[in-house]
Design a protein around this motif. Structure first.
Motif, PDB file in Angstrom:
ATOM      1  N   LEU A 116       0.664  -1.280   0.256  1.00  0.00           N
ATOM      2  CA  LEU A 116       0.223   0.023  -0.088  1.00  0.00           C
ATOM      3  C   LEU A 116       0.983   1.134   0.014  1.00  0.00           C
ATOM      4  O   LEU A 116       0.719   2.172  -0.833  1.00  0.00           O
ATOM      5  N   THR A 136      -5.198   2.827  10.297  1.00  0.00           N
ATOM      6  CA  THR A 136      -4.648   2.036   9.163  1.00  0.00           C
ATOM      7  C   THR A 136      -3.269   2.184   8.830  1.00  0.00           C
ATOM      8  O   THR A 136      -2.471   1.128   8.527  1.00  0.00           O
ATOM      9  N   THR A 137      -2.841   3.326   8.937  1.00  0.00           N
ATOM     10  CA  THR A 137      -1.398   3.535   8.616  1.00  0.00           C
ATOM     11  C   THR A 137      -0.499   2.794   9.682  1.00  0.00           C
ATOM     12  O   THR A 137       0.540   2.053   9.229  1.00  0.00           O
ATOM     13  N   THR A 185      -0.768  -1.056   8.350  1.00  0.00           N
ATOM     14  CA  THR A 185       0.053  -1.089   7.447  1.00  0.00           C
ATOM     15  C   THR A 185       1.494  -1.177   7.561  1.00  0.00           C
ATOM     16  O   THR A 185       2.231  -1.911   7.147  1.00  0.00           O
ATOM     17  N   ARG A 238       2.522  -4.589   9.126  1.00  0.00           N
ATOM     18  CA  ARG A 238       2.419  -5.348   7.896  1.00  0.00           C
ATOM     19  C   ARG A 238       3.669  -5.551   7.320  1.00  0.00           C
ATOM     20  O   ARG A 238       4.090  -6.593   6.692  1.00  0.00           O
TER      21      ARG A 238
END
Length: 113
Positions: A1, A32-33, A36, A39
């Motif tokens: 992403l 979400t940042t 991410t 991950r």
């Protein structure tokens, strides 16, 4: 992403990062940042509270971005402004000399090679 986002906005191939440094907001910690980054194996580092010096590079970049891309010229539409971002970022990272790193571009810095 994030790598896809960087590619779409003109960050050159071969450039990578191990850390994402951001302000002390909840987005970096819980959103979400943050997920991410976990991950991708990126460490999320937060700036020290009430110490603008620790976020100086980001603040300087935002100032330059605002002055030369966002408000440095007239755009008829928001779409036109968005289309101008990728070329601006390529110039900033690949061709524009930076005084703070001895006239090199960010991609010419030895630690980026």
């Amino acid at each position: 992403l994030l790598r896809g986002l960087w590619r779409r906005h003109g960050v050159a191939a071969g450039w990578d990062c191990a850390d994402l440094i951001g302000a002390r907001g909840a987005v970096a910690v819980y959103g979400t940042t943050a997920e991410t980054c976990r991950r991708l194996g990126l460490a999320v580092k937060k700036t020290r509270p009430y110490t603008p010096r620790t976020n100086g590079k980001a603040e300087r970049f935002i100032q330059t971005l605002s002055r030369t891309w966002a408000y440095g010229r007239f755009y008829r539409t928001s779409a036109q402004r968005r289309r101008a971002l990728a070329p601006w970022l390529r110039r900033y990272n690949e061709r524009r000399p930076h005084h703070g790193i001895g006239g090199l571009t960010p991609l010419q810095r030895p630690e980026m090679s």
